[in-house]
Design a protein around this motif. Structure first.
Motif, short mmCIF file in Angstrom:
data_model
loop_
_atom_site.label_atom_id
_atom_site.label_comp_id
_atom_site.label_asym_id
_atom_site.label_seq_id
_atom_site.Cartn_x
_atom_site.Cartn_y
_atom_site.Cartn_z
N UNK A 215 8.65 -7.82 -10.40
CA UNK A 215 8.15 -6.67 -8.59
C UNK A 215 7.76 -5.87 -10.05
N UNK A 216 6.61 -5.18 -9.19
CA UNK A 216 5.09 -4.36 -9.49
C UNK A 216 5.47 -3.18 -9.02
N UNK A 217 4.81 -2.55 -11.00
CA UNK A 217 4.85 -0.77 -10.41
C UNK A 217 3.48 -0.44 -10.75
N UNK A 218 3.04 1.22 -9.88
CA UNK A 218 2.45 1.60 -10.27
C UNK A 218 2.10 3.04 -11.24
N UNK A 219 1.20 3.54 -12.71
CA UNK A 219 1.31 4.42 -13.04
C UNK A 219 0.51 4.72 -13.15
N UNK A 220 0.31 5.63 -12.67
CA UNK A 220 -0.36 6.81 -12.22
C UNK A 220 -0.96 7.21 -14.09
N UNK A 221 -1.84 7.44 -15.27
CA UNK A 221 -2.59 7.82 -16.05
C UNK A 221 -3.08 8.70 -16.06
N UNK A 222 -4.30 8.85 -14.82
CA UNK A 222 -4.98 10.03 -14.94
C UNK A 222 -5.12 10.26 -13.35
N UNK B 4 -10.26 12.10 -8.29
CA UNK B 4 -9.68 10.49 -9.26
C UNK B 4 -8.50 10.20 -9.59
N UNK B 5 -7.61 9.22 -9.20
CA UNK B 5 -6.82 8.58 -9.83
C UNK B 5 -7.28 7.64 -10.86
N UNK B 6 -6.20 7.10 -12.04
CA UNK B 6 -6.99 6.03 -13.22
C UNK B 6 -5.33 5.53 -12.87
N UNK B 7 -5.10 3.92 -12.04
CA UNK B 7 -3.51 3.90 -11.95
C UNK B 7 -3.81 2.60 -12.66
N UNK B 8 -2.73 1.98 -13.43
CA UNK B 8 -2.47 1.03 -13.97
C UNK B 8 -0.84 0.28 -13.87
N UNK B 9 -1.06 -0.92 -13.18
CA UNK B 9 -0.08 -2.19 -12.38
C UNK B 9 0.21 -2.63 -13.50
N UNK B 10 1.78 -2.75 -13.80
CA UNK B 10 2.60 -3.32 -14.19
C UNK B 10 3.47 -3.76 -13.75
N UNK B 11 4.30 -5.33 -13.72
CA UNK B 11 5.09 -6.35 -13.75
C UNK B 11 5.76 -6.01 -14.68
N UNK C 61 0.64 -1.53 -0.34
CA UNK C 61 -0.13 -0.15 -0.15
C UNK C 61 0.71 1.27 -0.24
N UNK C 62 1.57 1.49 0.54
CA UNK C 62 3.32 2.00 0.61
C UNK C 62 3.83 2.64 -0.95
N UNK C 63 3.74 1.47 -1.42
CA UNK C 63 4.48 1.94 -3.61
C UNK C 63 2.79 2.63 -3.49
N UNK C 64 1.53 2.26 -3.02
CA UNK C 64 0.10 3.34 -4.05
C UNK C 64 0.52 4.83 -3.62
N UNK C 65 1.08 5.19 -2.70
CA UNK C 65 0.44 6.34 -1.76
C UNK C 65 1.82 6.51 -2.36
N UNK C 66 3.32 6.09 -2.33
CA UNK C 66 4.46 7.14 -3.17
C UNK C 66 3.45 7.08 -5.00
N UNK C 67 3.33 6.79 -5.34
CA UNK C 67 3.12 7.06 -6.91
C UNK C 67 1.65 8.03 -7.12
#
Length: 306
Positions: free
Chosen positions: A144-151, A128-135, A33-39
């Motif tokens: 490794x997961x990566x959150x990519x904020x697109x909106x 509103x946040x739209x976030x793509x999850x990548x591996x 959840x901290x990774x998402x917080x950082x993103x």
């Protein structure tokens, strides 16, 4: 030098087979959840998984650390669709959420546009946040997961829509806190201790100290011409009493008079300083005083919260 080859793992379900049982459970862990917080740039504290909204359940329900903003997080291990967009609105309404996060495999253009439209046409408090999850993987390393904020919310645009209607005092407060946020970001000793928050046209500015039960709050009083820094405890009289056991040590650490204020629910441990913020050329002094006191209160909380 031998370098590895990085590759993207396109099949999310090879890692998380089920959205609720696997992905949501993984995301609910504090480190993830901290990774998402950082993103997204907002500290998230989990309240409940599969939180009830009428006869439905939202994947994750959370709050902002050190504040009262409510989050909903809806997960989708596939491309965005109308069904999940509708659920997102339903869940946000049911929970009274102010921050709405939609995590997906891929955001379709029409849904990016929908989220952008919502951010442009909702109130300044709603985002509103739209976030793509990548591996990703390097050779045979762990995936490794990566959150990519697109909106994301355009906070500046929303604030500008409202500034014209603000009173002179509210505009002064907003400008003061905006510049304090920049001061925090540019000062390494403070930036490593606190995350700068979004400025609002109000007399207070909250900072997280790593606890969901209290936070540091900075205040400006334009009428009485004074600054304030405090530990603010929304609803925990036992925690207040615990801190008060160390009243002498707290006052010595703060280096000045400390007031111990109790209301029906909220309690405050506060120190004040006479200061008029109307003179913008002197704001750096105010920022330094506020942030030094915030740092002291954070250390006090760490030392005496046992």
């Amino acid at each position: 030098m031998k370098l590895g080859k990085i590759k993207r793992i396109n099949d999310l379900r090879s890692v998380w087979q089920h959205e609720t049982k696997d992905f949501s459970k993984w995301l609910a862990q504090e480190c993830n959840l901290q990774q998402l917080s950082d993103a997204i740039g907002i500290d998230i504290v989990l309240e409940e998984c599969e939180s009830s909204v009428g006869s439905f359940n939202v994947d994750l329900y959370a709050i902002e650390e050190g504040a009262e903003r409510r989050f909903i997080i809806e997960n989708q291990l596939e491309d965005t669709n109308h069904d999940h967009l509708g659920k997102l609105i339903t869940y946000a309404s049911g929970k009274g959420a102010e921050v709405i996060v939609w995590i997906v495999k891929r955001a379709r253009d029409e849904h990016r546009q929908a989220i952008e439209w919502l951010n442009q046409n909702t109130g300044v408090k709603i985002g509103f946040f739209l976030v793509e999850i990548e591996l990703w993987q390097i050779d045979d390393s762990a995936i490794a997961p990566k959150f990519n904020v697109v909106e994301r919310p355009n906070d500046w645009a929303k604030q500008m829509k409202n500034v014209a209607s603000l009173s002179e005092t509210k505009q002064l407060q907003l400008n003061f806190w905006q510049q304090l946020s920049e001061y925090i970001k540019s000062n390494e000793s403070f930036a490593k201790e606190f995350s700068a928050r979004k400025a609002q046209p109000q007399h207070w500015y909250d900072l997280s100290v790593g606890s969901s039960s209290y936070h540091v709050s900075l205040t400006v009083n334009t009428q009485k011409k004074r600054l304030g820094a405090e530990i603010y405890i929304p609803d925990d009289k036992d925690k207040f009493a615990m801190f008060k056991q160390y009243a002498q040590e707290v006052e010595e650490s703060v280096g000045g008079k400390v007031e111990w204020r109790e209301a029906d629910k909220a309690t405050r441990i506060i120190t004040l300083y006479s200061y008029d913020i109307s003179n913008e050329s002197q704001w750096n002094f105010a920022f330094e005083w506020l942030m030094n006191k915030a740092l002291i209160f954070k250390r006090i909380a760490k030392q005496f919260d046992k």
